[in-house]
Design a protein around this motif. Structure first.
Motif, PDB file in Angstrom:
ATOM      1  N   ARG A  72       0.813  -1.225   0.000  1.00  0.00           N
ATOM      2  CA  ARG A  72       0.000   0.000   0.000  1.00  0.00           C
ATOM      3  C   ARG A  72       0.840   1.267   0.000  1.00  0.00           C
ATOM      4  N   LEU A  81       0.619   0.861  -4.126  1.00  0.00           N
ATOM      5  CA  LEU A  81      -0.516   0.329  -4.868  1.00  0.00           C
ATOM      6  C   LEU A  81      -1.817   0.851  -4.264  1.00  0.00           C
ATOM      7  N   THR A  82      -2.864   0.872  -5.064  1.00  0.00           N
ATOM      8  CA  THR A  82      -4.179   1.273  -4.580  1.00  0.00           C
ATOM      9  C   THR A  82      -4.796   0.112  -3.801  1.00  0.00           C
ATOM     10  N   GLN A  83      -5.854   0.400  -3.066  1.00  0.00           N
ATOM     11  CA  GLN A  83      -6.539  -0.673  -2.342  1.00  0.00           C
ATOM     12  C   GLN A  83      -7.080  -1.707  -3.319  1.00  0.00           C
ATOM     13  N   ARG A  84      -7.525  -1.277  -4.453  1.00  0.00           N
ATOM     14  CA  ARG A  84      -8.044  -2.206  -5.467  1.00  0.00           C
ATOM     15  C   ARG A  84      -6.940  -3.143  -5.954  1.00  0.00           C
ATOM     16  N   GLU A  85      -5.745  -2.603  -6.192  1.00  0.00           N
ATOM     17  CA  GLU A  85      -4.628  -3.439  -6.660  1.00  0.00           C
ATOM     18  C   GLU A  85      -4.182  -4.420  -5.583  1.00  0.00           C
ATOM     19  N   VAL A  86      -4.164  -3.960  -4.330  1.00  0.00           N
ATOM     20  CA  VAL A  86      -3.787  -4.848  -3.223  1.00  0.00           C
ATOM     21  C   VAL A  86      -4.847  -5.937  -3.061  1.00  0.00           C
ATOM     22  N   ALA A  88      -6.682  -7.244  -5.353  1.00  0.00           N
ATOM     23  CA  ALA A  88      -6.485  -8.229  -6.425  1.00  0.00           C
ATOM     24  C   ALA A  88      -5.296  -9.138  -6.112  1.00  0.00           C
ATOM     25  N   THR A  89      -4.244  -8.577  -5.531  1.00  0.00           N
ATOM     26  CA  THR A  89      -3.061  -9.372  -5.173  1.00  0.00           C
ATOM     27  C   THR A  89      -3.399 -10.411  -4.109  1.00  0.00           C
ATOM     28  N   ARG A  94     -11.913  -5.023  -1.558  1.00  0.00           N
ATOM     29  CA  ARG A  94     -11.272  -3.744  -1.261  1.00  0.00           C
ATOM     30  C   ARG A  94     -11.622  -3.271   0.144  1.00  0.00           C
TER      31      ARG A  94
END
Length: 113
Positions: A72, A81-86, A88-89, A94
């Motif tokens: 983050r 990274l955005t919350q959305r990207e985290v 997805a990881t 979210r």
């Protein structure tokens, strides 16, 4: 008598004194060379705080929380990274990332001195 009065001012230096000129012919003055803002103490404080924070991320948080905070906030040299990207990881929602992040930040805040 004149030489005695000149001897007293020999060791004085003006910050406006021209030392040299740059490539474009502009005068280079002593005040341009001497640092004006002494931020060494502030820089040391920030470095110590960053070291303490790195240590807390490694010791006070669970491995999952530590990885989430690293991702983050871009700790360790990576881009944040955005919350959305985290999400997805980690393959979670979210909103769950938001709750985990909030809990981890509270742990860090309570342990930070």
């Amino acid at each position: 008598m004149h030489f005695r009065s000149q001897k007293k001012t020999q060791s004085e230096v003006s910050l406006s004194e021209t030392l040299d000129s740059d490539g474009q012919g502009n005068p280079l003055q002593l005040m341009d060379v001497v640092g004006q803002d002494d931020t060494m103490l502030e820089d040391l404080h920030q470095r110590d705080a960053a070291l303490q924070l790195r240590h807390l991320v490694a010791t006070a948080l669970t491995p999952r929380e530590a990885e989430l905070i690293r991702l983050r906030y871009g700790l360790g040299g990576s881009l944040p990274l955005t919350q959305r990207e985290v999400a997805a990881t980690f393959k979670i929602s979210r909103s769950y990332v938001s709750r985990l992040e909030k809990r981890a930040l509270e742990k860090l805040r309570s342990n930070f001195q």
